[in-house]
Design an enzyme around this catalytic site. Structure first.
Site, PDB file in Angstrom:
ATOM      1  N   ASP A   9       0.938 -12.971   8.492  1.00 48.02           N
ATOM      2  CA  ASP A   9       1.097 -13.415   9.889  1.00 48.02           C
ATOM      3  C   ASP A   9       1.364 -14.742   9.622  1.00 48.02           C
ATOM      4  O   ASP A   9       1.570 -15.483   8.923  1.00 48.02           O
ATOM      5  CB  ASP A   9      -0.447 -13.348  10.522  1.00 48.02           C
ATOM      6  CG  ASP A   9      -0.433 -13.656  12.051  1.00 48.02           C
ATOM      7  OD1 ASP A   9       0.739 -13.283  12.871  1.00 48.02           O
ATOM      8  OD2 ASP A   9      -1.155 -14.380  12.407  1.00 48.02           O
ATOM      9  N   SER A  10       1.881 -15.121  11.121  1.00 46.27           N
ATOM     10  CA  SER A  10       2.399 -16.592  11.054  1.00 46.27           C
ATOM     11  C   SER A  10       1.113 -17.807  11.241  1.00 46.27           C
ATOM     12  O   SER A  10       1.219 -18.527  12.187  1.00 46.27           O
ATOM     13  CB  SER A  10       3.230 -16.631  12.631  1.00 46.27           C
ATOM     14  OG  SER A  10       2.236 -16.610  13.406  1.00 46.27           O
ATOM     15  N   CYS A  72       0.564  -8.816  12.378  1.00 53.02           N
ATOM     16  CA  CYS A  72       1.464  -9.623  13.508  1.00 53.02           C
ATOM     17  C   CYS A  72       2.182  -8.660  14.457  1.00 53.02           C
ATOM     18  O   CYS A  72       3.057  -8.099  13.945  1.00 53.02           O
ATOM     19  CB  CYS A  72       2.255 -10.545  12.930  1.00 53.02           C
ATOM     20  SG  CYS A  72       3.287 -11.690  14.078  1.00 53.02           S
ATOM     21  N   GLU A 150      -3.758 -21.821  17.000  1.00 57.08           N
ATOM     22  CA  GLU A 150      -3.479 -22.380  15.608  1.00 57.08           C
ATOM     23  C   GLU A 150      -3.860 -23.710  15.385  1.00 57.08           C
ATOM     24  O   GLU A 150      -4.525 -24.161  14.578  1.00 57.08           O
ATOM     25  CB  GLU A 150      -2.093 -22.117  15.316  1.00 57.08           C
ATOM     26  CG  GLU A 150      -1.675 -22.216  14.005  1.00 57.08           C
ATOM     27  CD  GLU A 150      -1.987 -21.077  13.379  1.00 57.08           C
ATOM     28  OE1 GLU A 150      -1.908 -21.358  11.923  1.00 57.08           O
ATOM     29  OE2 GLU A 150      -2.015 -20.089  13.428  1.00 57.08           O
ATOM     30  N   CYS A 179      -1.441  -9.737  20.544  1.00 63.96           N
ATOM     31  CA  CYS A 179      -1.169 -10.710  19.479  1.00 63.96           C
ATOM     32  C   CYS A 179      -2.461 -10.873  18.647  1.00 63.96           C
ATOM     33  O   CYS A 179      -3.631 -10.990  19.455  1.00 63.96           O
ATOM     34  CB  CYS A 179      -0.800 -12.241  20.135  1.00 63.96           C
ATOM     35  SG  CYS A 179      -0.772 -13.399  18.903  1.00 63.96           S
ATOM     36  N   HIS A 181      -3.504 -13.639  17.111  1.00 64.96           N
ATOM     37  CA  HIS A 181      -4.320 -14.667  17.465  1.00 64.96           C
ATOM     38  C   HIS A 181      -5.349 -14.527  18.355  1.00 64.96           C
ATOM     39  O   HIS A 181      -6.462 -15.304  18.502  1.00 64.96           O
ATOM     40  CB  HIS A 181      -3.420 -15.710  17.686  1.00 64.96           C
ATOM     41  CG  HIS A 181      -2.620 -16.387  16.454  1.00 64.96           C
ATOM     42  ND1 HIS A 181      -1.658 -15.809  15.809  1.00 64.96           N
ATOM     43  CD2 HIS A 181      -2.697 -17.498  16.004  1.00 64.96           C
ATOM     44  CE1 HIS A 181      -1.489 -16.717  14.912  1.00 64.96           C
ATOM     45  NE2 HIS A 181      -1.884 -17.728  14.885  1.00 64.96           N
TER      46      HIS A 181
HETATM   47  N1  DGL Z   1      -0.178 -13.577  15.335  1.00 69.97           N
HETATM   48  C1  DGL Z   1       1.284 -13.235  15.932  1.00 69.97           C
HETATM   49  C2  DGL Z   1       1.306 -12.018  16.970  1.00 69.97           C
HETATM   50  O1  DGL Z   1       0.275 -10.968  16.567  1.00 69.97           O
HETATM   51  C3  DGL Z   1       2.013 -14.178  16.218  1.00 69.97           C
HETATM   52  C4  DGL Z   1       2.087 -15.552  16.823  1.00 69.97           C
HETATM   53  C5  DGL Z   1       3.286 -16.222  16.909  1.00 69.97           C
HETATM   54  O2  DGL Z   1       3.495 -16.612  15.695  1.00 69.97           O
HETATM   55  O3  DGL Z   1       4.025 -16.460  17.890  1.00 69.97           O
HETATM   56  O4  DGL Z   1       2.190 -11.683  17.456  1.00 69.97           O
END
Ligand code: DGL
Length: 218
Positions: A9-10, A72, A150, A179, A181
């Protein structure tokens, strides 16, 4: 040596998926690639995201991962088909907005789908929307939310959520957290939109991982 299950993931969002998988499969080993250097994925072009995600996948393959969870929604909806094509021998599990769950369990409810710009504008989301046509559905890109999570400043996150969601008070019944996050701010969303039902697909992903491991004998 035991081969781990890889996650990408990012940043920290995918940890919400990892937790769920670990709960179901506590005896497995895990390797987590949190690509905070390239955060946010949601603002990248498809070509650029493919390059960045591919670098992460190569790192996970160096660690000899037997299965990779793309934890992600952005990477899954934008580039997972290309990644699967490039590594046909590796089993992948993706993460995408739980429209199917909303369609199956809450067909008559008013649904809000939150996600990154990349996810909300993806062709994959249009496809899912056509496959699971919820009568009353709204799509909302929240470009600042994953970066704020983040960063971790709770006050800023709360202010952003209040500004973004207050106008939906009394107008939505179900929110699809598109998402990984966003799973970490469920309590804050609940504080703003009291009676709303929050859906993420994480439990379904854990089940998919389990089935795939069994099917492949891994
Ligand atoms: N956690 C990520 C998702 O599920 C990405 C958030 C991002 O890097 O923009 O889309």
């Amino acid at each position: 040596m035991k081969r781990p299950i890889g996650f990408i993931d990012s940043g920290l969002g995918g940890i919400s998926v990892l937790k769920e998988v670990q709960k179901l499969l506590p005896m497995e080993d895990y390797y987590y690639y949190g690509d905070s250097f390239h955060h946010p994925y949601g603002e990248r072009s498809k070509d650029n995201l493919l390059k960045v995600v591919d670098e992460g996948i190569q790192e996970l393959l160096k660690q000899n991962c037997k299965l990779i969870v793309v934890a992600c929604n952005t990477a899954t909806t934008m580039v997972l088909p290309e990644i699967r094509k490039k590594y046909p021998e590796i089993p992948f599990v993706g993460t995408e907005p739980a429209l199917k769950v909303a369609y199956d369990y809450y067909p008559n409810k008013r649904v809000l789908v939150m996600g990154t710009k990349g996810t909300i504008e993806s062709e994959r989301l249009q496809f899912l929307n056509a496959q699971y046509p919820i009568d009353n559905v709204t799509f909302l890109a929240c470009p600042e939310l994953a970066p704020l999570i983040e960063e971790g400043d709770q006050t800023k996150i709360k202010t952003y959520l209040e500004e973004t969601l207050s106008s939906y008070q009394g107008k939505v019944d179900v929110i699809v957290l598109g998402c990984t996050h966003y799973v970490f701010v469920k309590p804050m969303i609940k504080e703003i939109l009291k009676d709303v039902i929050l859906l993420d697909g994480n439990q379904g992903i854990a089940n998919q991982v389990k089935h795939l491991l069994e099917e492949k004998g891994l």
